[in-house]
Design a protein around this motif. Sequence first.
Motif, short mmCIF file in Angstrom:
data_model
loop_
_atom_site.label_atom_id
_atom_site.label_comp_id
_atom_site.label_asym_id
_atom_site.label_seq_id
_atom_site.Cartn_x
_atom_site.Cartn_y
_atom_site.Cartn_z
N UNK A 99 25.59 52.14 49.16
CA UNK A 99 26.70 51.75 48.02
C UNK A 99 27.77 51.05 48.81
N UNK A 100 27.24 50.13 49.80
CA UNK A 100 28.10 48.96 50.19
C UNK A 100 28.59 48.04 49.32
N UNK A 101 29.81 47.50 49.43
CA UNK A 101 30.68 46.71 48.55
C UNK A 101 30.45 45.38 48.83
N UNK A 102 29.79 44.91 50.12
CA UNK A 102 29.88 43.42 50.50
C UNK A 102 28.74 43.34 51.38
N UNK A 103 28.19 41.85 51.41
CA UNK A 103 27.09 41.49 52.53
C UNK A 103 27.59 40.45 53.08
N UNK A 104 27.73 40.14 54.20
CA UNK A 104 27.89 39.19 55.19
C UNK A 104 26.73 38.24 55.27
N UNK A 105 26.65 37.29 54.60
CA UNK A 105 25.44 36.17 55.02
C UNK A 105 25.79 35.46 56.18
N UNK A 106 24.87 35.73 57.23
CA UNK A 106 25.26 34.80 58.48
C UNK A 106 24.64 33.63 58.47
N UNK A 107 25.19 32.57 58.91
CA UNK A 107 24.93 31.12 58.78
C UNK A 107 23.70 30.67 59.77
N UNK A 108 23.96 31.23 61.17
CA UNK A 108 23.19 31.01 61.95
C UNK A 108 23.62 29.56 62.96
N UNK A 109 22.94 29.02 64.23
CA UNK A 109 23.42 28.08 64.96
C UNK A 109 22.53 26.62 64.45
N UNK A 110 23.41 25.87 64.11
CA UNK A 110 23.02 24.51 63.53
C UNK A 110 24.23 23.75 63.34
N UNK A 111 24.09 22.51 62.95
CA UNK A 111 25.22 21.75 62.42
C UNK A 111 24.70 20.66 61.46
N UNK A 112 25.70 19.87 60.77
CA UNK A 112 24.98 18.59 60.03
C UNK A 112 25.18 18.89 58.52
N UNK A 113 25.16 17.75 57.75
CA UNK A 113 25.24 17.78 56.64
C UNK A 113 24.01 18.65 55.83
N UNK A 114 22.88 18.60 56.46
CA UNK A 114 21.85 19.39 55.71
C UNK A 114 21.97 20.72 56.15
N UNK A 150 27.27 27.91 66.79
CA UNK A 150 27.24 28.65 65.34
C UNK A 150 27.77 27.71 64.15
N UNK A 151 27.12 27.48 63.09
CA UNK A 151 27.36 26.47 62.24
C UNK A 151 28.99 26.66 61.59
N UNK A 152 29.52 27.79 61.26
CA UNK A 152 30.54 28.18 60.63
C UNK A 152 31.90 28.54 61.52
N UNK A 153 32.64 27.68 62.00
CA UNK A 153 33.63 27.76 63.10
C UNK A 153 35.20 27.81 62.57
N UNK A 154 35.36 27.18 61.17
CA UNK A 154 37.01 27.62 60.94
C UNK A 154 36.97 28.03 59.47
N UNK A 155 38.12 28.26 58.94
CA UNK A 155 38.36 28.90 57.65
C UNK A 155 38.55 27.58 56.52
N UNK A 156 38.82 26.61 57.23
CA UNK A 156 38.91 25.34 56.29
C UNK A 156 37.51 24.83 55.98
N UNK A 157 36.38 25.02 56.68
CA UNK A 157 35.32 24.65 56.34
C UNK A 157 34.72 25.89 55.30
N UNK A 158 34.91 27.17 55.71
CA UNK A 158 34.39 28.16 54.76
C UNK A 158 35.04 28.12 53.51
N UNK A 159 36.07 27.34 53.19
CA UNK A 159 37.10 27.67 51.86
C UNK A 159 36.10 26.66 51.21
N UNK A 160 36.04 25.14 51.76
CA UNK A 160 35.24 24.35 51.20
C UNK A 160 33.83 24.51 50.74
N UNK A 161 33.20 25.42 51.59
CA UNK A 161 31.79 25.72 50.97
C UNK A 161 31.84 26.69 49.89
#
Length: 255
Positions: A99-114, A150-161
């Motif tokens: 009955x959980x209401x959310x899932x955190x999808x973990x990005x992982x350690x990487x970088x770049x456009x791909x 880690x790939x995701x380091x700031x809220x600006x990037x998260x919002x854009x994604x």
Amino acid sequence: MKLPFSANLGFLWTELALPDAVRAAARAGFDAVELHWPYAVESALLKQALDECGLPVLGLNTSRGNVDGGDFGLSALPGREIEARAAIDQAIAYAKAIGATSVHVMAGKTEGIAARDTFTANLRYAADQARAAAITILIEPLNRHDVPGYFLLDNATAAAIIEAAGRDNIRIMFDCYHVGRSGKPSLEEFDAYRQFIGHVQFAAVPDRGEPDTGEVDYTRVLPMIADAGYAGCFGAEYKPRRSTDEGLGWLAAWH
């Protein structure tokens, strides 16, 4: 102000079996619980404890992958889409079972456009799989001190994604601790990205201990976040300096 608090059982009462940690959180007066990686525990046993205590469970994380090999999430790793989507399927199935209401999808350690394109595509997949069960997909910017690379380091990037993914059930997990460790003020960051935020967490900055000391005054910050329109639970995701029970003075003070 009476605020609702969720106990993150990835860090709290870790000496107990997970169903017993749920019971401990209920006895302590928490309003909900949230999890990291509960998959070693049979979902029916966990659901029994949740029902017994009447506590909602707010969310859990996708698998980190091969931890011994350095993985800390999979969904932004080009070439590992099959593993990433299997982890997403596993997390959504477990969330449905308890009955959980959310899932955190973990990005992982990487970088770049791909990596960004891979993460965006996997988030679309996760959001589409989660929609029928009314499960929200969360993504969390971490700080570079705790998780270098880690790939995701700031809220600006998260919002854009999130905007690029084009799904309305993807939100930011806004952790005041990670924001603070990144050198940014929590209230300004929350105000800038509030429309994208689905869950708020907190811990002392910089040691990630109980939230009654440190650089962030949560007796001021959390009520202001609530006043700004956040109506959810505040997730207590901190690492107790001693035992969990010994460090709960902050919760008693709030109550």
